[in-house]
Design an enzyme around this catalytic site. Sequence first.
Site, PDB file in Angstrom:
ATOM      1  N   GLY A  26     -20.674  17.122 -13.025  1.00  0.00           N
ATOM      2  CA  GLY A  26     -21.922  16.374 -12.881  1.00  0.00           C
ATOM      3  C   GLY A  26     -22.247  15.457 -14.047  1.00  0.00           C
ATOM      4  O   GLY A  26     -23.418  15.149 -14.281  1.00  0.00           O
ATOM      5  N   SER A  27     -21.232  14.979 -14.758  1.00  0.00           N
ATOM      6  CA  SER A  27     -21.543  14.059 -15.862  1.00  0.00           C
ATOM      7  C   SER A  27     -22.102  12.737 -15.333  1.00  0.00           C
ATOM      8  O   SER A  27     -22.944  12.111 -15.984  1.00  0.00           O
ATOM      9  CB  SER A  27     -20.328  13.837 -16.765  1.00  0.00           C
ATOM     10  OG  SER A  27     -19.316  13.153 -16.078  1.00  0.00           O
ATOM     11  N   ARG A  79     -15.881  19.606   9.469  1.00  0.00           N
ATOM     12  CA  ARG A  79     -16.524  18.571   8.640  1.00  0.00           C
ATOM     13  C   ARG A  79     -17.810  18.024   9.266  1.00  0.00           C
ATOM     14  O   ARG A  79     -18.796  17.798   8.581  1.00  0.00           O
ATOM     15  CB  ARG A  79     -15.556  17.405   8.406  1.00  0.00           C
ATOM     16  CG  ARG A  79     -14.406  17.757   7.504  1.00  0.00           C
ATOM     17  CD  ARG A  79     -13.601  16.517   7.122  1.00  0.00           C
ATOM     18  NE  ARG A  79     -12.356  16.901   6.473  1.00  0.00           N
ATOM     19  CZ  ARG A  79     -12.252  17.295   5.206  1.00  0.00           C
ATOM     20  NH1 ARG A  79     -13.315  17.336   4.446  1.00  0.00           N
ATOM     21  NH2 ARG A  79     -11.082  17.632   4.703  1.00  0.00           N
ATOM     22  N   MET A 104     -16.277  16.335  -3.854  1.00  0.00           N
ATOM     23  CA  MET A 104     -14.857  16.419  -3.499  1.00  0.00           C
ATOM     24  C   MET A 104     -14.639  16.730  -2.019  1.00  0.00           C
ATOM     25  O   MET A 104     -13.841  17.607  -1.670  1.00  0.00           O
ATOM     26  CB  MET A 104     -14.169  17.475  -4.382  1.00  0.00           C
ATOM     27  CG  MET A 104     -14.255  17.166  -5.864  1.00  0.00           C
ATOM     28  SD  MET A 104     -13.640  15.519  -6.291  1.00  0.00           S
ATOM     29  CE  MET A 104     -11.889  15.799  -6.070  1.00  0.00           C
ATOM     30  N   ARG A 105     -15.373  16.017  -1.180  1.00  0.00           N
ATOM     31  CA  ARG A 105     -15.165  16.201   0.254  1.00  0.00           C
ATOM     32  C   ARG A 105     -15.174  14.851   0.952  1.00  0.00           C
ATOM     33  O   ARG A 105     -15.903  13.935   0.539  1.00  0.00           O
ATOM     34  CB  ARG A 105     -16.285  17.073   0.849  1.00  0.00           C
ATOM     35  CG  ARG A 105     -16.201  18.522   0.418  1.00  0.00           C
ATOM     36  CD  ARG A 105     -17.170  19.370   1.193  1.00  0.00           C
ATOM     37  NE  ARG A 105     -16.977  19.266   2.645  1.00  0.00           N
ATOM     38  CZ  ARG A 105     -16.051  19.915   3.322  1.00  0.00           C
ATOM     39  NH1 ARG A 105     -15.225  20.720   2.724  1.00  0.00           N
ATOM     40  NH2 ARG A 105     -15.953  19.770   4.629  1.00  0.00           N
ATOM     41  N   HIS A 123     -15.281   5.847  -8.017  1.00  0.00           N
ATOM     42  CA  HIS A 123     -13.850   6.160  -7.976  1.00  0.00           C
ATOM     43  C   HIS A 123     -13.212   5.748  -9.304  1.00  0.00           C
ATOM     44  O   HIS A 123     -13.451   4.639  -9.784  1.00  0.00           O
ATOM     45  CB  HIS A 123     -13.184   5.410  -6.814  1.00  0.00           C
ATOM     46  CG  HIS A 123     -11.733   5.733  -6.696  1.00  0.00           C
ATOM     47  ND1 HIS A 123     -11.285   6.931  -6.197  1.00  0.00           N
ATOM     48  CD2 HIS A 123     -10.623   5.037  -7.060  1.00  0.00           C
ATOM     49  CE1 HIS A 123      -9.961   6.955  -6.249  1.00  0.00           C
ATOM     50  NE2 HIS A 123      -9.543   5.819  -6.772  1.00  0.00           N
ATOM     51  N   ASP A 159     -12.037   5.567   0.130  1.00  0.00           N
ATOM     52  CA  ASP A 159     -12.218   4.626  -0.991  1.00  0.00           C
ATOM     53  C   ASP A 159     -11.997   3.168  -0.567  1.00  0.00           C
ATOM     54  O   ASP A 159     -11.462   2.362  -1.339  1.00  0.00           O
ATOM     55  CB  ASP A 159     -11.276   4.996  -2.159  1.00  0.00           C
ATOM     56  CG  ASP A 159     -11.497   6.421  -2.634  1.00  0.00           C
ATOM     57  OD1 ASP A 159     -12.663   6.856  -2.678  1.00  0.00           O
ATOM     58  OD2 ASP A 159     -10.512   7.099  -2.956  1.00  0.00           O
ATOM     59  N   GLU A 188     -17.761   4.888 -16.252  1.00  0.00           N
ATOM     60  CA  GLU A 188     -18.426   5.398 -15.039  1.00  0.00           C
ATOM     61  C   GLU A 188     -19.909   5.613 -15.310  1.00  0.00           C
ATOM     62  O   GLU A 188     -20.764   5.272 -14.488  1.00  0.00           O
ATOM     63  CB  GLU A 188     -17.807   6.735 -14.602  1.00  0.00           C
ATOM     64  CG  GLU A 188     -16.399   6.626 -14.072  1.00  0.00           C
ATOM     65  CD  GLU A 188     -15.846   7.973 -13.622  1.00  0.00           C
ATOM     66  OE1 GLU A 188     -16.612   8.926 -13.437  1.00  0.00           O
ATOM     67  OE2 GLU A 188     -14.614   8.067 -13.458  1.00  0.00           O
TER      68      GLU A 188
HETATM   69  C1  GRF Z   1     -15.358  11.321 -11.802  1.00  0.00           C
HETATM   70  O1  GRF Z   1     -14.242  11.080 -12.583  1.00  0.00           O
HETATM   71  C2  GRF Z   1     -15.378  10.420 -10.610  1.00  0.00           C
HETATM   72  O2  GRF Z   1     -14.717   9.220 -10.821  1.00  0.00           O
HETATM   73  C3  GRF Z   1     -14.654  11.216  -9.560  1.00  0.00           C
HETATM   74  O3  GRF Z   1     -15.003  12.560  -9.828  1.00  0.00           O
HETATM   75  C4  GRF Z   1     -15.336  12.693 -11.195  1.00  0.00           C
HETATM   76  C5  GRF Z   1     -16.671  13.379 -11.254  1.00  0.00           C
HETATM   77  O4  GRF Z   1     -17.027  13.756 -12.554  1.00  0.00           O
HETATM   78  N1  GRF Z   1     -15.043  10.757  -8.247  1.00  0.00           N
HETATM   79  P1  GRF Z   1     -18.468  14.352 -12.846  1.00  0.00           P
HETATM   80  O5  GRF Z   1     -18.658  15.581 -11.970  1.00  0.00           O
HETATM   81  O6  GRF Z   1     -19.480  13.286 -12.562  1.00  0.00           O
HETATM   82  O7  GRF Z   1     -18.427  14.733 -14.299  1.00  0.00           O
END
Ligand code: GRF
Length: 231
Positions: A26-27, A79, A104-105, A123, A159, A188
């Site tokens: 969740g950064s 899904r 991640m889905r 991404h 994507d 990001e």
């Molecule tokens: C990031 O690197 C993003 O590009 C990818 O998943 C990662 C998520 O990182 N889709 P975080 O959970 O926001 O730290």
Amino acid sequence: MRGTGLGQEIDMGGTLKIGVLVSGSGSNLQAIIDRIEDGTLGAEIACVISNNGTAFALERAKKHGIPSLHLDHRLFSGRSAYDAALLEALREYGVELVVLAGFMRIITPVLIDAFPHAIMNIHPALLPAFPGLHAQQQALDYGVKVTGCTVHFVDVGTDTGPVIIQAAVPVLDSDTEETLSKRIQVEEHRIFPEAVRLFAAGRLTVEGRRVVVASPSTTVSQGFVNPPLPA
Ligand code: GRF
């Protein structure tokens, strides 16, 4: 309602409600929270939803008093059924923009059709290069000299949706997947909140594959003081 004036975006009262879907650290969620808390982003996080109950992102949400929810995908038949449950939760919280921040889905048309051009994903590559998983390793394996990250609207492909904003990052000879990922993440955390800010300010329009970013309006829609009052 959001408005603009003299090159400065002015929040006219209504605040965009966003729903953030996460699976891990969740950064990126944190970067958005920070920009909201410093007052530079005309949005509020209505809810954070994770498919993973141990995601650190849920802790971050709690720490900032943001409603959070663990919705376990393993409890659903497929899904579409899972996305229907996500949709119900997002609607309950009045979400207008869905932000996939390390979710991640793969999401289905159940969600995509409910939020036309209102789901964003980040991404870790310069799309259309290196879609899918392990984008940073893909970039290293290919030997590119520049990679980066992309925020895009989500469509039914992986994507493939219209690109909103990108940042480039050089690939160093000494890079590993880890070091490259870390440098990409710095970018990001700059571009994801910015994409949300542009959306919240009503400045994004999708024309075919292209996202047009409107300049800040020069229409005066609210009184202003010149010379300015102290911030
Ligand atoms: C990031 O690197 C993003 O590009 C990818 O998943 C990662 C998520 O990182 N889709 P975080 O959970 O926001 O730290």
